[in-house]
Design an enzyme around this catalytic site. Structure first.
Site, mmCIF file in Angstrom:
data_model
loop_
_atom_site.group_PDB
_atom_site.id
_atom_site.type_symbol
_atom_site.label_atom_id
_atom_site.label_comp_id
_atom_site.label_asym_id
_atom_site.label_seq_id
_atom_site.Cartn_x
_atom_site.Cartn_y
_atom_site.Cartn_z
ATOM 1 N N HIS B 217 0.591 -1.047 -0.076
ATOM 2 C CA HIS B 217 0.031 0.231 0.139
ATOM 3 C C HIS B 217 0.845 0.921 -0.038
ATOM 4 O O HIS B 217 0.269 2.115 -0.367
ATOM 5 C CB HIS B 217 -1.131 -0.145 1.252
ATOM 6 C CG HIS B 217 -2.410 -0.774 1.215
ATOM 7 N ND1 HIS B 217 -3.375 -0.369 1.150
ATOM 8 C CD2 HIS B 217 -1.922 -1.951 0.412
ATOM 9 C CE1 HIS B 217 -4.631 -1.301 0.429
ATOM 10 N NE2 HIS B 217 -3.214 -2.569 0.142
ATOM 11 N N SER B 221 0.124 -1.151 -6.304
ATOM 12 C CA SER B 221 -0.222 -2.447 -6.590
ATOM 13 C C SER B 221 0.963 -2.540 -8.313
ATOM 14 O O SER B 221 0.205 -1.161 -9.577
ATOM 15 C CB SER B 221 -1.356 -2.889 -7.501
ATOM 16 O OG SER B 221 -2.036 -3.511 -5.484
ATOM 17 N N LYS B 245 -14.728 -8.064 -7.945
ATOM 18 C CA LYS B 245 -13.944 -8.767 -8.474
ATOM 19 C C LYS B 245 -13.291 -9.506 -7.894
ATOM 20 O O LYS B 245 -13.394 -11.634 -8.034
ATOM 21 C CB LYS B 245 -12.358 -8.043 -9.237
ATOM 22 C CG LYS B 245 -12.411 -9.014 -10.466
ATOM 23 C CD LYS B 245 -11.902 -8.487 -11.455
ATOM 24 C CE LYS B 245 -10.914 -8.880 -12.663
ATOM 25 N NZ LYS B 245 -10.600 -7.886 -14.044
ATOM 26 N N ASP B 246 -12.796 -9.874 -6.353
ATOM 27 C CA ASP B 246 -11.975 -10.664 -5.850
ATOM 28 C C ASP B 246 -13.582 -11.796 -5.469
ATOM 29 O O ASP B 246 -12.596 -12.629 -4.846
ATOM 30 C CB ASP B 246 -11.373 -9.819 -4.885
ATOM 31 C CG ASP B 246 -9.944 -9.464 -5.196
ATOM 32 O OD1 ASP B 246 -9.485 -9.913 -6.069
ATOM 33 O OD2 ASP B 246 -9.283 -8.521 -3.659
ATOM 34 N N GLU B 289 5.192 -34.009 -0.697
ATOM 35 C CA GLU B 289 4.165 -33.744 -1.155
ATOM 36 C C GLU B 289 3.898 -32.999 -2.085
ATOM 37 O O GLU B 289 4.999 -32.232 -2.446
ATOM 38 C CB GLU B 289 3.092 -31.976 0.448
ATOM 39 C CG GLU B 289 2.722 -33.248 0.742
ATOM 40 C CD GLU B 289 1.838 -33.903 1.126
ATOM 41 O OE1 GLU B 289 1.856 -34.911 0.819
ATOM 42 O OE2 GLU B 289 0.576 -33.760 1.874
#
Lengths: 191, 428, 252
Positions: B217, B221, B245-246, B289
């Protein structure tokens, strides 16, 4: 939550001067979506809360068998039931009589002795003081049994009589009688 | 700002009272409400939010599992099966935790991949990127120790193999391993400390995630074009545009998650971990894994104990210096025709390493792992530094708005809808 | 490159494990009713399978994670399960005299183990340890298909294969030499529901029972999964519509 968050969000961000109809439609959609999401999160919380309740193995251990034959008159045994002590006392005639001649009006939590036992000699109570959960004294012959010949809680001085009823002290109710059945003349199953 | 009450813009008296004394509402409004966000995000930009949700799911399920789990070699396996059988919805919480770990890595891999493709690690976001790599390292440590807790065969032998990596350290290696174990083999003391650390580390991760977001922040971005927003016409307020959108990504992610948990909960796991740990018998295949496989392949590619360990840790360490290895000024691979091909090949190579990591370390698999390891490192150490000098990037668009809206877009007007861009200007 | 190749060969030699050579092919799909995304356990098969476990497998194999109370889930009544539990003498105690004693089993008791410990089990079984079967279908690659293939996979060894003393040839066991002998023979038990006890039938039923024992939550899990996915589908539609609306006035 749906009622408060969605409209305020919409109010802040509606484009100025957009047609009123579009705004309403979007608001309704947002409201429905938010409501759905809130219901989903609420439903998600349930498995977590439910996992705190006793599990299947704990519930399966909910009953305990007690053989009464070895308990002589005037003696008492303590058995574990659901992780708690249960007092089983083989009462003497004098103790039964003392329990039965008390006036109900003299009791803080009125209950007749007849209602608290299934067979007069055998008193079965959960050995947890109803005040704050200590285990009262009175099981061993050498213990202090309080002023009424039953049990005496050393934590805050509650006196119980020979029917396990509270007679003096801060405890609000009588010692709890667990559900139990006589599986034979000399054996009970608690729980 | 003068000492005294914060100048709150909230009207609700309760909110206002709190906000004047502790401006959390102002902060949320600023960082997640009006926060100016590039308007051209694609769905790859969902994965940061998904990782955040995933971390919350892991912590919630983990805390509840810890209430029922017993960290003792004699009881661990059984206590996990008790969770599966007797605890109400215990199977759901445990399967969610187990599959959540798999998904967490999938989400974070894509998140990292996006950062690499669009050059999100470049100035001024180097520290943001480094914090991300720290999170990734902590995640790997957490996942490894969590995998030990059910005390199955794979738990035990995974713990043995991974802790033995440290024995490769010259001189003090064996001592370090003894300290890691708290004994002379993986045993009860090891299990207890792994449980303690497995509980602790997610909260450390949460702390670093907070720093990661705080750094984000400050710089803002990155975006698919890799050019900085030049003004309000290039950005949208985070809410409602990117919250909406998220949310789409979150629901899709939850559907994938639910499908795994409810219909194929053991698909990504290994059958051997349902066999209680046995220190006398090693399973025929020790396979980590899937999310460790690329690094495991690198470890096994080197026929030298110390060398393998160094290369494996080096594979992650190289990410720390990636911002300085990539010398190109252009961020997004969209405008780097050669680097783009190189990176996509690197991606395929990463998948090949994943695949070969699950294969037995013999024959041509070793050769494939060795070539894969070379390609992995060559990309970072040779290709990126060289391309910065040699490659001629495509012309960059003038601004985000111009790229999105076409050449007709003018700064601060034209077809840009007023409502969409007015917000940041009003509140900024 | 030659060095790399040499290293590769050296590594492959040093890592080549004897187990790899002995691997069995993946077991065929036995098409169990509980397989697939929406399968459920057939209650009849579960009860017959328990009978096979009780009368055959339990002579050697424990199921220490199961309690008698769990059998209520396979469709037996409370009384039936109490009666089954009471058939077993469970060691309890110590009593007031400090002695361990035996009493009939209760619902809350775990399945009684055939041997008190691993050593005793090995002594009784020629040095081999009959594994616990509680989660066996989760603990083997191939799951239920593998168990069924194994139980029906006792065949004569191919020519030239020598079976070690005390071992048996099995087509599906990794390495093919298994300490467990063939235990299923046609008609060796009588199913309570009159089903003919063929080897195939007994194997399928006991495998179904073992699959239930390993994942007793499976039916509930799948039912809940359907509801959750339907909910998410609706929520997904709503969220996507909302997103479209929100972005409708923005070119992007």
């Amino acid at each position: 939550m749906a009622e408060t968050s969605a409209p305020s969000g919409a109010a802040t961000h509606s484009p100025a001067g957009a047609p009123a109809e579009a705004v309403t439609k979007r608001d309704f959609l947002k409201l429905t979506t938010t409501a759905f999401a809130v219901v989903g999160v609420g439903a998600l919380a349930w498995p977590f809360i439910s996992s705190l309740a006793p599990g299947g193995d704990v519930l399966a251990l909910a009953s305990t068998d007690v053989d009464l034959a070895p308990i002589a008159e005037g003696q008492a045994v303590t058995v574990m039931w659901r992780g708690k002590p249960v007092f089983v006392r083989h009462r003497t005639a004098a103790e039964i009589e003392a329990a039965r001649e008390v006036q109900l009006s003299a009791l803080k939590d009125p209950a007749t002795d007849e209602a608290r036992v299934q067979q007069a000699p055998w008193l079965v109570v959960v050995g947890i003081c109803t005040h704050l959960g200590c285990v009262p004294l009175g099981q061993r012959p050498t213990d202090a049994r309080g002023d009424f010949g039953g049990w005496f809680c050393p934590c805050h001085g509650s006196h119980y009589d020979t029917s396990g009823r509270i007679r003096r002290g801060p405890a609000p109710t009588n010692l709890e009688v667990p559900g139990y059945t006589f599986t034979s003349d000399s054996a009970i199953r608690i729980g | 700002m003068a000492i005294g009450l914060h100048d709150s813009s909230f009207k609700n008296p309760v909110v206002r009272w709190v906000d004047q004394r502790l401006p959390v509402f102002t902060m949320i409004q600023k960082e997640y409400g009006t926060f100016p966000t590039p308007r051209n995000f694609n769905y790859f930009w969902n994965f940061g939010a998904l990782a955040m949700i995933n971390l919350m799911i892991m912590i919630a399920t983990g805390v509840f599992l810890a209430m029922h789990y017993t960290a003792h070699v004699d009881h661990a396996f059984e206590s996990v099966e008790r969770i599966m059988r007797d605890v109400n919805y215990g199977w759901l919480i445990r399967y969610a935790h187990m599959n959540g770990a798999h998904l967490f890595f999938a989400v974070v891999f894509i998140h990292i991949w996006r950062g690499m493709y669009y050059g999100s690690y470049k100035a001024p976001r180097e520290l943001l990127w480094i914090l991300g790599v720290v999170i990734f390292l902590l995640m790997m440590a957490t996942a490894f120790m969590g995998y030990v807790l059910p005390w199955g065969q794979m738990s035990f032998w995974g713990a043995t193999v991974i802790t033995n990596l440290f024995s490769a350290i010259p001189l003090i290696g064996p001592e370090i391993v003894t300290y890691l174990w708290g004994g002379f083999s993986v045993d009860n003391p090891t299990l207890n400390r792994f449980f303690s650390l497995h509980f602790l580390l997610p909260f450390v991760i949460t702390g670093v995630v907070f720093l990661h977001v705080a750094a984000l922040h400050i710089t803002g971005s990155n975006n698919p074009l890799g050019i900085e927003p030049k003004g309000p016409q290039d950005t949208l307020p985070f809410h409602p545009y990117y919250t909406a959108k998220d949310s789409v990504g979150i629901v899709v992610y939850l559907a994938v998650f639910a499908f795994l948990v409810f219909f194929m909960p053991n698909y990504l796991g290994h059958a051997d971990n349902y066999i209680p740990a046995n220190p006398l018998v090693t399973p025929a295949h020790i396979v980590p894994e899937w999310y460790f496989l690329p690094f495991y392949a690198i470890l096994r590619a080197v026929p030298d104990k110390l060398g393998g360990v160094i290369l494996m840790f080096g594979a992650i360490a190289v990410l720390f210096v990636l911002p300085w290895l990539d010398t190109s000024k252009v961020r997004s691979m969209r405008f780097r025709p050669i680097a783009r091909i190189a990176f996509l090949l690197w991606t395929v190579n990463f998948m090949v390493l994943t695949w070969v990591g699950a294969k037995p370390a013999e024959g041509h698999y070793v050769l494939i792992a060795q070539i894969g390891t070379m390609i992995y490192f060559a990309y970072f150490l040779v290709v990126l530094p060289a391309l910065g000098r040699l490659e001629r990037p495509l012309p960059l668009p003038e601004s985000i708005a111009r790229a999105v809206l076409g050449p007709k877009a003018q700064l601060g007007g034209g077809p840009v809808p007023g409502g969409a861009t007015a917000q940041p200007m009003e509140k900024a | 490159m030659r060095i790399v190749k040499a290293l590769a060969v050296a590594l492959s030699l040093s890592f080549a494990s004897p187990v790899l050579a002995a691997e069995a092919p993946p077991p065929p799909d036995a098409r169990f009713g509980f397989a697939g995304l929406f399968g459920t356990f057939d209650r009849g098969a579960l009860q017959r399978g328990f009978q096979v476990y009780k009368e055959v497998c339990s002579a050697c194999h424990s199921m220490r994670l199961l309690s008698y109370r769990n059998l209520i889930d396979i469709g037996l009544t409370d009384e039936q399960v109490r009666a089954i539990a009471a058939e077993y003498m469970i060691t309890d105690g110590p009593n007031e005299d400090g002695e361990m004693f035996e009493r009939p089993g209760r619902l809350s008791d775990r399945f009684r183990r055939p041997f008190p410990n691993e050593q005793a089990a090995r002594v009784a079984n020629n040095g081999a340890y009959p594994v616990d079967l509680s989660v066996i279908t989760k603990a083997r690659a191939g799951g239920a298909n593998y168990i069924h293939a194994l139980l029906t996979g006792y065949v004569d060894p191919p020519a030239g294969v020598e079976v070690m003393p005390g071992m048996n040839y099995n087509a599906w066991f990794p390495g093919h030499q298994i300490a467990m002998p063939n235990v299923l023979n046609p008609g060796q038990l009588e199913f309570a529901d009159g089903t003919e006890a063929t080897v195939e039938q007994m194997s399928r039923d006991v495998t179904t029972f073992l699959a239930w024992a390993a994942e007793p939550e499976m039916e509930r899990r799948r039912q809940m999964g359907v509801k959750v996915l339907i909910f998410l589908a609706i929520l997904g539609g709503l969220v996507y519509a909302t997103k479209r609306k929100v972005w409708a006035d923005v070119k992007h």
